[in-house]
Design a protein around this motif. Structure first.
Motif, PDB file in Angstrom:
ATOM      1  N   LYS A 122      -3.355   3.778  -2.501  1.00 42.02           N
ATOM      2  CA  LYS A 122      -4.658   3.152  -2.273  1.00 42.02           C
ATOM      3  C   LYS A 122      -5.146   2.464  -3.551  1.00 42.02           C
ATOM      4  N   PRO A 123      -5.615   1.231  -3.438  1.00 41.03           N
ATOM      5  CA  PRO A 123      -6.099   0.533  -4.631  1.00 41.03           C
ATOM      6  C   PRO A 123      -7.461   1.054  -5.081  1.00 41.03           C
ATOM      7  N   ARG A 157       0.842  -1.215   0.000  1.00 42.08           N
ATOM      8  CA  ARG A 157       0.000   0.000   0.000  1.00 42.08           C
ATOM      9  C   ARG A 157       0.869   1.254   0.000  1.00 42.08           C
ATOM     10  N   TYR A 214      -6.346  -6.923  -4.031  1.00 41.42           N
ATOM     11  CA  TYR A 214      -6.265  -5.467  -4.157  1.00 41.42           C
ATOM     12  C   TYR A 214      -5.989  -5.190  -5.628  1.00 41.42           C
ATOM     13  N   ILE A 232     -10.921  -3.403  -3.431  1.00 39.07           N
ATOM     14  CA  ILE A 232     -10.486  -4.506  -2.565  1.00 39.07           C
ATOM     15  C   ILE A 232     -11.620  -5.518  -2.541  1.00 39.07           C
TER      16      ILE A 232
END
Length: 172
Positions: A116-117, A111, A131, A120
């Motif tokens: 930030k993906p 991360r 992710y 999720i």
């Protein structure tokens, strides 16, 4: 009814692509107004706003995360040195960074590396969490791909994969 669903999906994709293009244009302008070693933390915040996250860097530096997921294809990490000046600005969703994600890595390390993906997803029966990050593997929106990191229940990397962006595939 199926035709209506397809139209709604295509409209949503068009909206996402328009938003991504707008963000990209703003980012290009904002980046061009910043200079490593000269621009200050205040300059960065004025152009990019409040960071998604602030990570501790080496030697007292702070790394500001500016996320462009889920609509965009980039995430930025901007390093503010201990002197309060911008030391580095980098787009982190790259093949080079993806190659550094190795089995056994902790989720927080991934991360911190990629930001930030976009999504999720937990698969309870498989005991995995995926992710996903959207990125471009070429100059055009049609080159959109998704990089996925698969984590075990302890949030340690099991493996990674890249593939076509399912949002684009659904609308072809």
């Amino acid at each position: 009814m199926r035709g209506l669903t397809d139209v709604v999906r295509q409209g949503s994709l068009c909206t996402l692509l328009a938003l991504a293009s707008l963000l990209a244009a703003c980012d290009v302008k904002n980046i061009s107004e910043l200079e490593e070693g000269v621009s200050t933390e205040a300059d960065v915040r004025e152009r990019f706003g409040t960071p998604e996250a602030v990570w501790e860097g080496e030697d007292g530096a702070q790394i500001y995360e500016y996320n462009r997921q889920p609509a965009g294809h980039v995430n930025y990490m901007i390093t503010i040195g201990p002197d309060g000046r911008m030391a580095a600005l980098r787009q982190v969703l790259t093949e080079r960074n993806f190659a550094q994600v190795k089995p056994g890595m902790a989720m927080e390390d991934v991360r911190r590396m990629l930001g930030k993906p976009m999504k999720i997803t937990t698969y309870a029966l498989k005991r995995e969490t995926h992710y996903d990050w959207r990125y471009l593997q070429g100059p055009n929106q049609s080159d959109s791909k998704v990089f996925t990191v698969v984590f075990d229940p302890d949030l340690r990397v099991i493996n990674t994969m890249s593939g076509p962006d399912p949002d684009l595939e659904r609308n072809r």
